[in-house]
Write an enzyme that holds these catalytic residues in place. Structure first.
Site, PDB file in Angstrom:
ATOM      1  N   ASP A  63      19.518  -6.578  34.108  1.00  0.00           N
ATOM      2  CA  ASP A  63      19.320  -6.245  35.515  1.00  0.00           C
ATOM      3  C   ASP A  63      17.844  -6.194  35.898  1.00  0.00           C
ATOM      4  O   ASP A  63      16.953  -6.179  35.046  1.00  0.00           O
ATOM      5  CB  ASP A  63      19.947  -4.872  35.822  1.00  0.00           C
ATOM      6  N   LYS A  94      20.640  -7.577  40.638  1.00  0.00           N
ATOM      7  CA  LYS A  94      21.283  -6.292  40.914  1.00  0.00           C
ATOM      8  C   LYS A  94      20.297  -5.201  41.303  1.00  0.00           C
ATOM      9  O   LYS A  94      20.379  -4.072  40.854  1.00  0.00           O
ATOM     10  CB  LYS A  94      22.125  -5.811  39.731  1.00  0.00           C
ATOM     11  N   MET A  97      18.079   5.744  44.513  1.00  0.00           N
ATOM     12  CA  MET A  97      18.215   4.687  45.530  1.00  0.00           C
ATOM     13  C   MET A  97      18.158   5.258  46.942  1.00  0.00           C
ATOM     14  O   MET A  97      18.905   4.855  47.828  1.00  0.00           O
ATOM     15  CB  MET A  97      19.523   3.905  45.311  1.00  0.00           C
TER      16      MET A  97
END
Length: 262
Positions: free
Chosen positions: A43, A65, A178
């Site tokens: 990733d 990703k 995030m």
């Protein structure tokens, strides 16, 4: 002369957590799995230096990703993982942090099971705990925080997570992954709960040589983040435990002095 057919090993998949970024923070078991891999699917949040643990003969494929720049959809990654296992043998699915902490690891294990492919999980250090710890910010501390929450800042729809409305009311440490692009919205939630002086830390690229750190309180953290030029990927830490960081003491002293003047 006819070239000998390459012997394909039994198909299997190993989900490996690469840790928060520092290549030395991968587990020994994870490094050994990489050494044995025929194929590595990795990733965006994986430090590419971690790939040095893999054999030079292994096929290494970047599958993206990262929020805002997906190279492959999750469905495509699932299928690649299975196809390479069937055609090459041992596939290591290398993911940042821990595969089961907002890593969609279970979806990949479940997809492999649909093809009767054995899948193993090797945990990794989640940035939610390890990155604050590296900054000497404990997620729990006697007298300050009896528990901690790990919450995603943004849902699949792009909206702020509903859990953050509850998290802003708790006295627990709240670690938001995030969530940098929702920082202003999250700050408003805390302000609405009367917690404008709560200590906050924001850490970009935790554990790496490119790490950036900002510390403040709910009322000031947006400005501090902008001044420091902090961007994604970053984690947010809300809670009294942030006050234990050495850089927070001047902030405490400043507000104490202002309070005395008033």
């Amino acid at each position: 002369m006819i070239e000998a057919k390459r012997k394909i090993r039994e198909p299997r998949i190993t989900l490996v957590g690469a840790g928060p970024g520092d290549p030395e923070l991968i587990t020994m078991k994870g490094a050994n799995a990489l050494k044995d891999a025929d194929v590595v699917l990795y990733d965006a949040l994986v430090n590419e230096k971690v790939l040095e643990y893999a054999s030079t003969d292994a096929i290494k494929i970047y599958v993206g990703k990262r929020s805002g720049e997906h190279s492959y959809s999750q469905e495509a990654v699932n299928q690649l993982m299975v196809d390479y296992a069937l055609n090459y043998g041992h596939v290591v699915r290398l993911k940042g942090g821990d595969p089961f902490v907002f890593g969609r690891g279970y979806e990949e294990v479940n997809f492999a099971a649909g093809y009767s492919i054995v899948a193993q999980v090797i945990p990794g250090l989640s940035s939610s705990i390890s990155v604050p710890g590296l900054q000497q910010i404990p997620v729990t501390h006697r007298g300050l925080s009896e528990s901690f929450w790990v919450v995603t800042g943004t849902t699949a729809s792009g909206a702020i997570s509903n859990d953050l409305y509850e998290a802003a009311r708790t006295k627990a440490t709240v670690v938001v992954l995030m969530g940098l692009n929702k920082l202003k919205d999250i700050v408003k939630l805390y302000q609405q709960e009367g917690r404008s002086k709560l200590p906050v830390a924001v850490i970009q690229n935790g554990s790496t040589e490119n790490e950036k750190f900002a510390i403040g309180i709910v009322d000031t953290i947006v400005e501090v983040v902008e001044e420091k030029g902090i961007g994604a990927p970053a984690i947010l830490v809300f809670g009294e435990v942030v006050s234990l960081h050495p850089e927070f003491q001047p902030i405490r002293d400043f507000f104490a002095a202002v309070k005395e003047e008033l």
